[in-house]
Design a protein around this motif. Structure first.
Motif, PDB file in Angstrom:
ATOM      1  N   SER A  29     -43.696 -66.961  62.547  1.00  0.00           N
ATOM      2  CA  SER A  29     -43.687 -65.746  61.733  1.00  0.00           C
ATOM      3  C   SER A  29     -43.357 -64.623  62.703  1.00  0.00           C
ATOM      4  O   SER A  29     -42.492 -64.793  63.552  1.00  0.00           O
ATOM      5  CB  SER A  29     -45.026 -65.554  61.012  1.00  0.00           C
ATOM      6  OG  SER A  29     -46.080 -65.408  61.936  1.00  0.00           O
ATOM      7  N   THR A  30     -44.041 -63.496  62.639  1.00  0.00           N
ATOM      8  CA  THR A  30     -43.818 -62.456  63.638  1.00  0.00           C
ATOM      9  C   THR A  30     -44.306 -62.914  65.002  1.00  0.00           C
ATOM     10  O   THR A  30     -43.831 -62.447  66.020  1.00  0.00           O
ATOM     11  CB  THR A  30     -44.520 -61.146  63.240  1.00  0.00           C
ATOM     12  OG1 THR A  30     -45.898 -61.421  63.025  1.00  0.00           O
ATOM     13  CG2 THR A  30     -43.906 -60.574  61.980  1.00  0.00           C
ATOM     14  N   LEU A  31     -45.251 -63.843  64.989  1.00  0.00           N
ATOM     15  CA  LEU A  31     -45.724 -64.510  66.201  1.00  0.00           C
ATOM     16  C   LEU A  31     -45.492 -66.000  66.040  1.00  0.00           C
ATOM     17  O   LEU A  31     -45.405 -66.509  64.928  1.00  0.00           O
ATOM     18  CB  LEU A  31     -47.230 -64.291  66.396  1.00  0.00           C
ATOM     19  CG  LEU A  31     -47.703 -62.912  66.756  1.00  0.00           C
ATOM     20  CD1 LEU A  31     -49.230 -62.870  66.728  1.00  0.00           C
ATOM     21  CD2 LEU A  31     -47.199 -62.511  68.129  1.00  0.00           C
ATOM     22  N   PRO A  48     -45.545 -64.128  71.327  1.00  0.00           N
ATOM     23  CA  PRO A  48     -44.370 -63.446  70.789  1.00  0.00           C
ATOM     24  C   PRO A  48     -43.206 -64.441  70.725  1.00  0.00           C
ATOM     25  O   PRO A  48     -43.094 -65.335  71.570  1.00  0.00           O
ATOM     26  CB  PRO A  48     -44.085 -62.337  71.797  1.00  0.00           C
ATOM     27  CG  PRO A  48     -45.334 -62.198  72.605  1.00  0.00           C
ATOM     28  CD  PRO A  48     -46.010 -63.537  72.569  1.00  0.00           C
TER      29      PRO A  48
END
Length: 62
Positions: A29-31, A48
């Motif tokens: 996902s975003t991470l 990240p």
């Protein structure tokens, strides 16, 4: 388990049924999240996306 985990799609490693029990799941996902398949409530390593890509690229070079 973090409520954010309910919103991501976890993918189990293709090696999860191998001998030795080294089983992991990954969610992007975003991470990038990595957790132990046998202990899903035990937390996850959150990275990240660029760090995850660098890690997986380095594995291909070994």
């Amino acid at each position: 388990m973090d409520r954010a985990d309910d919103r991501v799609r976890w993918r189990t490693s293709s090696y999860s049924n191998s001998e030795g029990g080294a089983c992991v799941e990954v969610a992007l996902s975003t991470l990038t999240r990595v957790r132990d398949t046998k202990d899903r409530d035990g937390g996850a390593l959150n990275l990240p996306l660029p760090a995850w890509r660098a890690f997986t690229s380095a594995l291909h070079e070994v």
